[in-house]
Scaffold this motif. Structure first.
Motif, PDB file in Angstrom:
ATOM      1  N   PRO A  53       0.824  -1.215   0.000  1.00 35.68           N
ATOM      2  CA  PRO A  53       0.000   0.000   0.000  1.00 35.68           C
ATOM      3  C   PRO A  53       0.859   1.266   0.000  1.00 35.68           C
ATOM      4  CG  PRO A  53      -0.058  -1.068   2.140  1.00 35.68           C
ATOM      5  CD  PRO A  53       0.693  -1.977   1.231  1.00 35.68           C
ATOM      6  N   ARG A  54       0.304   2.339  -0.502  1.00 35.27           N
ATOM      7  CA  ARG A  54       1.016   3.616  -0.547  1.00 35.27           C
ATOM      8  C   ARG A  54       0.781   4.444   0.707  1.00 35.27           C
ATOM      9  NH1 ARG A  54      -0.262   6.259  -6.256  1.00 35.27           N
ATOM     10  NH2 ARG A  54       0.992   7.902  -5.344  1.00 35.27           N
ATOM     11  N   SER A  55      -0.363   4.299   1.305  1.00 35.70           N
ATOM     12  CA  SER A  55      -0.723   5.090   2.473  1.00 35.70           C
ATOM     13  C   SER A  55      -0.008   4.563   3.725  1.00 35.70           C
ATOM     14  CB  SER A  55      -2.241   5.007   2.688  1.00 35.70           C
ATOM     15  OG  SER A  55      -2.592   5.562   3.929  1.00 35.70           O
ATOM     16  N   LEU A  56       0.486   5.473   4.544  1.00 33.52           N
ATOM     17  CA  LEU A  56       1.193   5.100   5.765  1.00 33.52           C
ATOM     18  C   LEU A  56       0.289   4.304   6.707  1.00 33.52           C
ATOM     19  CD1 LEU A  56       3.760   5.303   7.447  1.00 33.52           C
ATOM     20  CD2 LEU A  56       2.870   7.420   8.403  1.00 33.52           C
ATOM     21  N   LYS A  57      -0.964   4.676   6.770  1.00 28.88           N
ATOM     22  CA  LYS A  57      -1.925   4.003   7.639  1.00 28.88           C
ATOM     23  C   LYS A  57      -2.034   2.511   7.281  1.00 28.88           C
ATOM     24  CE  LYS A  57      -6.925   4.014   8.319  1.00 28.88           C
ATOM     25  NZ  LYS A  57      -8.158   4.721   7.975  1.00 28.88           N
ATOM     26  N   TYR A  58      -2.139   2.211   6.012  1.00 25.78           N
ATOM     27  CA  TYR A  58      -2.300   0.831   5.575  1.00 25.78           C
ATOM     28  C   TYR A  58      -0.971   0.075   5.560  1.00 25.78           C
ATOM     29  CZ  TYR A  58      -6.992   2.265   4.569  1.00 25.78           C
ATOM     30  OH  TYR A  58      -8.270   2.755   4.684  1.00 25.78           O
ATOM     31  N   LYS A  59       0.146   0.806   5.398  1.00 22.81           N
ATOM     32  CA  LYS A  59       1.454   0.174   5.511  1.00 22.81           C
ATOM     33  C   LYS A  59       1.659  -0.374   6.921  1.00 22.81           C
ATOM     34  CE  LYS A  59       4.079   2.824   2.128  1.00 22.81           C
ATOM     35  NZ  LYS A  59       5.171   3.783   1.938  1.00 22.81           N
TER      36      LYS A  59
END
Length: 98
Positions: A53-59
């Motif tokens: 994922p690109r988003s920090l939250k999903y990483k």
């Protein structure tokens, strides 16, 4: 590089319990869909597939999920090793009796 609609055959359904990347799905930015595909490149347009994922939250969610799965795998392997050791020692005890 344009979409030739070959990728539609490899389209993946959204998993209910886990995330897409944790489930092994990949995303093509050109075709704009998630797919189950073993290669790193889209079968349709040849563009590189995203596997994270690109988003920090999903990483962060993906990292924690992978850590939990690794810990569970280690526990399973340790418990299976202990089971093998316990069965081998119990069979040796039985052989020593006779």
């Amino acid at each position: 590089m344009t979409c030739k609609d070959i990728c539609i055959r490899h389209r993946a359904q959204k998993p209910l319990a886990t995330g897409r990347y944790a489930n092994g799905q990949k995303r093509c930015q050109i075709c704009e869909l998630y797919m189950r595909w073993d290669s790193l490149f889209c079968p349709c347009c040849g563009y590189r597939l995203r596997t994270k994922p690109r988003s920090l939250k999903y990483k962060i969610k993906l990292r924690t999920r992978k850590r939990v799965e690794e810990k569970q795998d280690v526990r399973r392997s340790l418990s299976s090793m202990q089971y093998i050791q316990s069965t081998s020692t119990s069979s040796e005890r039985i052989e020593n009796r006779f």
